[in-house]
Design a protein around this motif. Structure first.
Motif, PDB file in Angstrom:
ATOM      1  N   UNK A  79       0.838  -1.185   0.000  1.00 12.81           N
ATOM      2  CA  UNK A  79       0.000   0.000   0.000  1.00 12.81           C
ATOM      3  C   UNK A  79       0.878   1.241   0.000  1.00 12.81           C
ATOM      4  N   UNK A  80       0.610   2.145  -0.922  1.00  8.69           N
ATOM      5  CA  UNK A  80       1.386   3.379  -0.946  1.00  8.69           C
ATOM      6  C   UNK A  80       0.972   4.267   0.226  1.00  8.69           C
ATOM      7  N   UNK A  81       1.905   5.033   0.735  1.00  6.98           N
ATOM      8  CA  UNK A  81       1.622   5.947   1.839  1.00  6.98           C
ATOM      9  C   UNK A  81       1.584   5.291   3.206  1.00  6.98           C
ATOM     10  N   UNK A  82       1.920   4.017   3.309  1.00  9.09           N
ATOM     11  CA  UNK A  82       1.909   3.324   4.598  1.00  9.09           C
ATOM     12  C   UNK A  82       3.028   3.854   5.481  1.00  9.09           C
ATOM     13  N   UNK A  83       2.687   4.176   6.741  1.00 11.32           N
ATOM     14  CA  UNK A  83       3.690   4.671   7.689  1.00 11.32           C
ATOM     15  C   UNK A  83       3.309   4.233   9.093  1.00 11.32           C
ATOM     16  N   UNK A  84       4.298   4.180   9.974  1.00 10.45           N
ATOM     17  CA  UNK A  84       4.090   3.791  11.359  1.00 10.45           C
ATOM     18  C   UNK A  84       3.150   4.771  12.039  1.00 10.45           C
ATOM     19  N   UNK A  85       2.302   4.270  12.950  1.00 13.08           N
ATOM     20  CA  UNK A  85       1.411   5.151  13.691  1.00 13.08           C
ATOM     21  C   UNK A  85       1.672   5.049  15.185  1.00 13.08           C
ATOM     22  N   UNK A  86       1.300   3.927  15.834  1.00 12.25           N
ATOM     23  CA  UNK A  86       1.430   3.862  17.283  1.00 12.25           C
ATOM     24  C   UNK A  86       1.333   2.426  17.788  1.00 12.25           C
TER      25      UNK A  86
END
Length: 147
Positions: free
Chosen positions: A4-11
């Motif tokens: 998935x494009x734009x996937x980033x760590x959150x919490x």
């Protein structure tokens, strides 16, 4: 493999015996500060932030708004779930093509943040993973209204 494009760590969501004591611990020793407080149906969830790292604190006596295991286990001293941010939850689910074990949602949290939407899925070992779009911190003036 679909990525998935734009996937980033959150919490990481943490279960707390004493939510305030847990907040004080991470603030004092690790430099976290409140970024948002969400209250619904007598339940308070506190988001802490340090740089780009977030912790989401749940009281283990969480009320009916979180009276489900679909968003992760509720045992004190354990991680409730891992979380990632995406640009679009719907696009994430479309990319998955029905191959994910959805445990809850997708749910919209527009009452707190317009455009905030979340779905929870399980990994192969049963770890709950939250995937959200649209989260943002609260303004300092609004945060100051919480004790």
């Amino acid at each position: 493999m679909a990525v998935v494009s734009g996937l980033r760590w959150s919490h990481v969501g943490l279960n707390c015996r004493d939510q305030k004591a847990t907040e004080d611990f991470y603030s004092r020793w690790f430099g976290f500060a409140r970024a948002r407080v969400v209250e619904a149906d007598g339940t308070r969830v506190v988001f802490l932030r340090r740089d780009q790292v977030y912790l989401e604190l749940f009281a283990t006596d969480a009320g009916p708004a979180f009276d489900t295991l679909a968003d992760g286990p509720r045992h004190p001293g354990t991680a409730r779930h891992l979380a990632f941010q995406v640009d679009s939850v719907d696009a994430f689910l479309d990319t998955a093509g029905g191959e994910l074990d959805v445990t809850l949602g997708p749910l919209a949290f527009d009452a707190f943040i317009p455009g905030w939407k979340t779905v929870w899925v399980k990994d192969p070992d049963g770890v709950v993973v939250e995937v959200s779009q649209g989260y943002s911190d609260q303004e300092a003036a609004e945060l100051a209204t919480y004790a």
